[in-house]
Design a protein around this motif. Structure first.
Motif, PDB file in Angstrom:
ATOM      1  N   THR A 350       0.818  -1.214   0.000  1.00  0.00           N
ATOM      2  CA  THR A 350       0.000   0.000   0.000  1.00  0.00           C
ATOM      3  C   THR A 350       0.852   1.265   0.000  1.00  0.00           C
ATOM      4  OG1 THR A 350      -0.216   0.000   2.426  1.00  0.00           O
ATOM      5  CG2 THR A 350      -1.900  -1.163   1.162  1.00  0.00           C
ATOM      6  N   TYR A 351       2.113   1.167   0.454  1.00  0.00           N
ATOM      7  CA  TYR A 351       2.988   2.337   0.479  1.00  0.00           C
ATOM      8  C   TYR A 351       3.797   2.453  -0.808  1.00  0.00           C
ATOM      9  CZ  TYR A 351       6.197   5.885   2.352  1.00  0.00           C
ATOM     10  OH  TYR A 351       6.914   7.037   2.560  1.00  0.00           O
ATOM     11  N   PHE A 352       4.546   1.414  -1.161  1.00  0.00           N
ATOM     12  CA  PHE A 352       5.502   1.520  -2.255  1.00  0.00           C
ATOM     13  C   PHE A 352       4.888   1.271  -3.631  1.00  0.00           C
ATOM     14  CE2 PHE A 352       8.483   0.590   1.275  1.00  0.00           C
ATOM     15  CZ  PHE A 352       9.330   1.670   1.115  1.00  0.00           C
ATOM     16  N   VAL A 353       3.884   0.443  -3.713  1.00  0.00           N
ATOM     17  CA  VAL A 353       3.297   0.117  -5.016  1.00  0.00           C
ATOM     18  C   VAL A 353       2.066   0.974  -5.286  1.00  0.00           C
ATOM     19  CG1 VAL A 353       2.252  -1.706  -6.421  1.00  0.00           C
ATOM     20  CG2 VAL A 353       4.218  -2.227  -4.955  1.00  0.00           C
ATOM     21  N   GLN A 354       1.127   0.974  -4.360  1.00  0.00           N
ATOM     22  CA  GLN A 354      -0.104   1.729  -4.573  1.00  0.00           C
ATOM     23  C   GLN A 354       0.004   3.200  -4.199  1.00  0.00           C
ATOM     24  OE1 GLN A 354      -3.895  -0.123  -3.405  1.00  0.00           O
ATOM     25  NE2 GLN A 354      -2.749  -1.927  -2.737  1.00  0.00           N
ATOM     26  N   ALA A 355       0.891   3.524  -3.261  1.00  0.00           N
ATOM     27  CA  ALA A 355       0.918   4.880  -2.696  1.00  0.00           C
ATOM     28  C   ALA A 355      -0.502   5.284  -2.298  1.00  0.00           C
ATOM     29  CB  ALA A 355       1.522   5.878  -3.677  1.00  0.00           C
ATOM     30  N   MET A 356      -1.178   4.380  -1.603  1.00  0.00           N
ATOM     31  CA  MET A 356      -2.590   4.569  -1.278  1.00  0.00           C
ATOM     32  C   MET A 356      -2.821   5.822  -0.442  1.00  0.00           C
ATOM     33  SD  MET A 356      -5.168   1.903   0.659  1.00  0.00           S
ATOM     34  CE  MET A 356      -4.850   0.507  -0.416  1.00  0.00           C
ATOM     35  N   TYR A 357      -1.949   6.031   0.533  1.00  0.00           N
ATOM     36  CA  TYR A 357      -2.103   7.218   1.384  1.00  0.00           C
ATOM     37  C   TYR A 357      -2.061   8.489   0.567  1.00  0.00           C
ATOM     38  CZ  TYR A 357       2.870   8.353   0.928  1.00  0.00           C
ATOM     39  OH  TYR A 357       4.097   8.699   0.425  1.00  0.00           O
ATOM     40  N   GLN A 358      -1.245   8.463  -0.458  1.00  0.00           N
ATOM     41  CA  GLN A 358      -1.067   9.654  -1.272  1.00  0.00           C
ATOM     42  C   GLN A 358      -2.284   9.906  -2.153  1.00  0.00           C
ATOM     43  OE1 GLN A 358       1.936   9.551  -4.400  1.00  0.00           O
ATOM     44  NE2 GLN A 358       3.042  11.131  -3.292  1.00  0.00           N
ATOM     45  N   GLN A 359      -2.793   8.865  -2.743  1.00  0.00           N
ATOM     46  CA  GLN A 359      -3.964   9.013  -3.601  1.00  0.00           C
ATOM     47  C   GLN A 359      -5.195   9.452  -2.809  1.00  0.00           C
ATOM     48  OE1 GLN A 359      -4.492   6.411  -7.045  1.00  0.00           O
ATOM     49  NE2 GLN A 359      -3.051   4.996  -6.083  1.00  0.00           N
ATOM     50  N   LEU A 360      -5.260   9.044  -1.541  1.00  0.00           N
ATOM     51  CA  LEU A 360      -6.393   9.423  -0.703  1.00  0.00           C
ATOM     52  C   LEU A 360      -6.147  10.715   0.074  1.00  0.00           C
ATOM     53  CD1 LEU A 360      -7.357   5.895   0.703  1.00  0.00           C
ATOM     54  CD2 LEU A 360      -8.479   7.177  -1.132  1.00  0.00           C
ATOM     55  N   ARG A 361      -4.987  11.341  -0.175  1.00  0.00           N
ATOM     56  CA  ARG A 361      -4.626  12.598   0.506  1.00  0.00           C
ATOM     57  C   ARG A 361      -4.622  12.427   2.018  1.00  0.00           C
ATOM     58  NH1 ARG A 361      -5.787  12.849  -5.052  1.00  0.00           N
ATOM     59  NH2 ARG A 361      -5.313  14.926  -5.850  1.00  0.00           N
ATOM     60  N   LEU A 362      -3.952  11.375   2.470  1.00  0.00           N
ATOM     61  CA  LEU A 362      -3.834  11.096   3.893  1.00  0.00           C
ATOM     62  C   LEU A 362      -2.362  11.105   4.297  1.00  0.00           C
ATOM     63  CD1 LEU A 362      -6.317   8.069   4.078  1.00  0.00           C
ATOM     64  CD2 LEU A 362      -6.799  10.434   4.752  1.00  0.00           C
ATOM     65  N   GLU A 363      -2.106  11.250   5.577  1.00  0.00           N
ATOM     66  CA  GLU A 363      -0.743  11.194   6.085  1.00  0.00           C
ATOM     67  C   GLU A 363      -0.480   9.820   6.692  1.00  0.00           C
ATOM     68  OE1 GLU A 363       0.824  14.402   8.469  1.00  0.00           O
ATOM     69  OE2 GLU A 363      -0.845  15.683   7.858  1.00  0.00           O
ATOM     70  N   PRO A 364       0.552   9.137   6.236  1.00  0.00           N
ATOM     71  CA  PRO A 364       0.816   7.799   6.777  1.00  0.00           C
ATOM     72  C   PRO A 364       1.390   7.862   8.189  1.00  0.00           C
ATOM     73  CG  PRO A 364       2.551   8.418   5.247  1.00  0.00           C
ATOM     74  CD  PRO A 364       1.519   9.516   5.195  1.00  0.00           C
ATOM     75  N   TYR A 365       0.964   6.921   9.021  1.00  0.00           N
ATOM     76  CA  TYR A 365       1.515   6.797  10.368  1.00  0.00           C
ATOM     77  C   TYR A 365       2.706   5.857  10.395  1.00  0.00           C
ATOM     78  CZ  TYR A 365      -2.385   9.198  12.697  1.00  0.00           C
ATOM     79  OH  TYR A 365      -3.296  10.134  13.133  1.00  0.00           O
ATOM     80  N   ALA A 366       2.626   4.781   9.631  1.00  0.00           N
ATOM     81  CA  ALA A 366       3.643   3.740   9.749  1.00  0.00           C
ATOM     82  C   ALA A 366       3.868   3.067   8.409  1.00  0.00           C
ATOM     83  CB  ALA A 366       3.221   2.702  10.789  1.00  0.00           C
ATOM     84  N   LEU A 367       5.041   2.490   8.275  1.00  0.00           N
ATOM     85  CA  LEU A 367       5.422   1.753   7.069  1.00  0.00           C
ATOM     86  C   LEU A 367       6.081   0.452   7.490  1.00  0.00           C
ATOM     87  CD1 LEU A 367       6.281   1.172   4.154  1.00  0.00           C
ATOM     88  CD2 LEU A 367       8.117   2.856   4.435  1.00  0.00           C
ATOM     89  N   HIS A 368       5.523  -0.656   7.037  1.00  0.00           N
ATOM     90  CA  HIS A 368       6.042  -1.989   7.346  1.00  0.00           C
ATOM     91  C   HIS A 368       6.476  -2.639   6.034  1.00  0.00           C
ATOM     92  CE1 HIS A 368       5.235  -6.165   9.398  1.00  0.00           C
ATOM     93  NE2 HIS A 368       6.525  -5.891   9.280  1.00  0.00           N
ATOM     94  N   THR A 369       7.711  -3.124   5.970  1.00  0.00           N
ATOM     95  CA  THR A 369       8.283  -3.582   4.697  1.00  0.00           C
ATOM     96  C   THR A 369       7.884  -5.021   4.373  1.00  0.00           C
ATOM     97  OG1 THR A 369      10.340  -4.126   5.856  1.00  0.00           O
ATOM     98  CG2 THR A 369      10.231  -2.002   4.731  1.00  0.00           C
TER      99      THR A 369
END
Length: 644
Positions: A350-369
């Motif tokens: 959801t972070y590196f491939v979809q960039a979901m937070y970005q498309q939904l105009r949200l701020e990410p709290y955490a990133l798990h690899t």
């Protein structure tokens, strides 16, 4: 996913360089959890968005606007920095209102305290807790840099209520002397990387559960984290929004169920609950869950901790606790659970491939690899690509300097036509040929290569799929992580020089945009403009323009490269305007063969074509030397191996 793994073991036995060590260790755990992944993919939500369905976002990250008028698209070396790029790696003191300082090393004349000093106790947790909450991770010495990165992000967020569990004394001592709060888990574990799915990996999982079961009776809330994740935003206010939750857990959900920052809709989450990020309150229901979970794992050392958690929590799902909070009853009908939204408590997908937070105009709290393909090295490289990994200063000022280049991709390869296996490989192969030339030049000049961003049309997974996950927000094309195409773990491995020639260092594509890049590197720069020999004053010369640009003839040989660029050994960064037709090849045929042998190992697979067994397709670094080459899966067991 079950279909994709059905013949996984057979693939492994025929692809030893790529898969033997991976498939043999993960196949059992993945078979059990595959049900959850399939459920996530086909959960009842809207379909995926296309690349052109919405305008590119102005916020930082991995989605970029693409000019569509030009015949050739000149791509930037790296996108804008993400929301939480690390500052230069200076470890400053951090201190909570009532907590001891972090990053303050004990006096060097002080002796290392006895091991008993670091024993897990209620008093130790009480000294670090703030508002009755403690944030914990654990690991062995092999993950020292991940742990330092984890701590650095938290202290940058002004959070000091943290503790690190050390599974070996080497890590414990190292963290103590760095001023990081640490306790002894009494694990007596090896200091090396244990590898996903190995017996030692499962032992680490059991240690986590034992720790949770031990700590909850202390009466403190526990935010438990894996070491391969980072915090990008203070999660405490978010967790406090759900005071009635016994457990808040992240998940492997890849299809959005909400478009804001509320909890994921539990009825639509079919993916596994991921225990790399989860928050426990010391309630009786939570304690009961932790105790039974521990007993299950201790009774069978083959059970993966995450599968065990999912199995018992999902014994009962529902009903909802109320109509608004998003919490639901689970496990024994009394446990109140919430699923952290995958858009902002991000997985590797959801972070590196979809960039979901970005498309939904949200701020990410955490990133798990998670959702990556190159082991620990791949996780580290992913975090570096996102500029959220803590590296020491020498990483940013490598001996010999750096080399970069500006990739060139025709617009038609990127945007025209349908997104198919064929169009994906045409696009990637075009870039791979340039990377091959850049690796050769970097090897020749003894410089570390800054990899370019790689554009992909199709996602990579472990099973057959139509190109992207149905219902996900993956845009096509997208900049894919390096481990989608290359075997990052092999690229970073020290191979015998007598067999594979000199090693070639690499850096992530965002490297030159990282705020941690020192001034002496930023200001020592040479731009190289390729030109046609004999035209427009194009000749092999060390003369540069007033703006520090060197014209350099295309199709130059090894001797020309060495003689000209020897004048610029003191320059930190040499950037080529292009590497297409730049280098004619090594004059030393033995070195050429060793180079070829090395870089052939660098490329991985794309996975997987639907309804094919096997369905994976090997990338080939020298695809252009094979007339009629086509991207097709191996037709026989004998063909199922990396390209020769």
């Amino acid at each position: 996913m079950v279909e994709g793994w059905r013949n996984g073991f057979r693939e492994a036995t025929n692809s030893k360089p790529l898969f033997l060590t991976i498939y043999a260790t993960v196949i059992i755990g993945v078979l059990v959890s595959s049900f959850y992944v399939f459920s996530a993919i086909y959960s009842p939500t809207n379909g995926s968005s296309s690349f052109l369905s919405s305008p590119p976002l102005s916020t930082a990250g991995r989605i970029h606007s693409l000019p569509q008028e030009n015949v050739t698209l000149e791509l930037p070396v790296a996108p804008p920095p993400p929301l939480q790029a690390l500052p230069p790696p200076v470890l400053e003191e951090a201190q909570g209102k009532s907590l001891g300082k972090i990053w303050v090393s004990p006096p060097r004349d002080k002796k290392m305290p006895p091991l008993e000093t670091f024993k897990l106790t209620k008093e130790l947790f009480g000294e670090r807790a703030k508002d009755n909450v403690i944030i914990v991770t654990f690991g062995n010495y092999a993950f020292m840099d991940f742990i330092l990165t984890w701590v650095k992000h938290l202290t940058d967020l002004d959070l000091s209520n943290i503790l690190v569990g050390a599974m070996d004394t080497k890590l414990l001592e190292a963290l103590y002397w760095k001023g990081v709060p640490v306790f002894d888990m009494g694990s007596h574990m090896s200091t090396v990387d244990v590898g996903w799915g190995s017996p030692t990996f499962h032992k680490m999982g059991r240690e986590k559960v034992i720790l949770i079961d031990s700590v909850l009776p202390y009466g403190y809330e526990l935010l438990m984290c894996d070491t391969d994740m980072v915090w990008l935003k203070d999660p405490m206010p978010y967790l406090a929004r759900y005071p009635d939750a016994d457990v808040l857990t992240s998940s492997d959900q890849v299809v959005p169920t909400v478009i804001d920052d509320s909890l994921d809709i539990w009825q639509q989450v079919g993916a596994a609950y991921n225990i790399g990020i989860f928050h426990w309150r010391p309630t009786e229901s939570a304690k009961k869950l932790a105790k039974e979970w521990k007993e299950i794992l201790l009774a069978d050392d083959k059970v993966w901790d995450q599968n065990g958690f999912n199995e018992i929590v999902r014994r009962q799902l529902g009903p909802s606790v109320d109509g608004d909070s998003g919490l639901f009853y689970a496990y024994d009908g009394n446990l109140k659970v919430g699923i952290l939204p995958a858009s902002i408590f991000c997985s590797g997908h959801t972070y590196f491939v979809q960039a979901m937070y970005q498309q939904l105009r949200l701020e990410p709290y955490a990133l798990h690899t998670t959702f990556q393909y190159a082991g620990t090295e791949g996780k580290r490289h992913r975090l570096r690509e996102g500029m959220v990994f803590y590296d020491p200063p020498e990483y940013y000022d490598s001996p010999g300097g750096f080399m970069a280049f500006k990739p060139s991709i025709p617009k038609s390869l990127l945007l025209d036509g349908k997104h198919t296996i064929e169009s994906h490989f045409i696009l990637v192969n075009h870039q791979m040929k340039q990377i091959r030339s850049a690796l050769a030049i970097a090897s020749l000049l003894n410089r570390t290569l800054v990899m370019p961003p790689i554009w992909c049309r199709l996602d990579r997974l472990w099973f057959g799929h139509p190109g992207t996950l149905q219902g996900s927000m993956t845009r096509q094309p997208f900049i894919c992580p390096l481990d989608h195409v290359f075997e990052v773990n092999i690229m970073l491995k020290e191979l015998p020089e007598d067999e594979f020639g000199p090693g070639i260092g690499i850096r992530e594509y965002s490297f030159l945009d990282n705020p941690a890049l020192p001034k002496q590197v930023k200001e020592s720069w040479l731009d190289v403009q390729l030109c046609q020999d004999g035209k427009d004053e194009c000749e092999a010369s060390n003369k540069t323009s007033p703006s520090r640009v060197l014209k350099f003839p295309k199709r130059s040989n090894e001797d020309t490269f060495k003689s000209i660029f020897s004048f610029f050994d003191d320059v930190k960064v040499i950037k080529f305007s292009s590497v297409e037709d730049a280098f004619t090849g090594f004059s030393d045929k033995e070195r050429e063969e060793k180079f070829r042998k090395r870089v052939k190992r660098y490329v991985g697979i794309w996975c997987c074509e639907e309804n094919k067994t096997p369905g994976h397709i090997y990338y080939d670094m020298y695809w252009d030397e094979k007339p009629g080459w086509k991207p097709v899966p191996p037709q026989t067991a004998e063909e199922d191996h990396p390209p020769l």
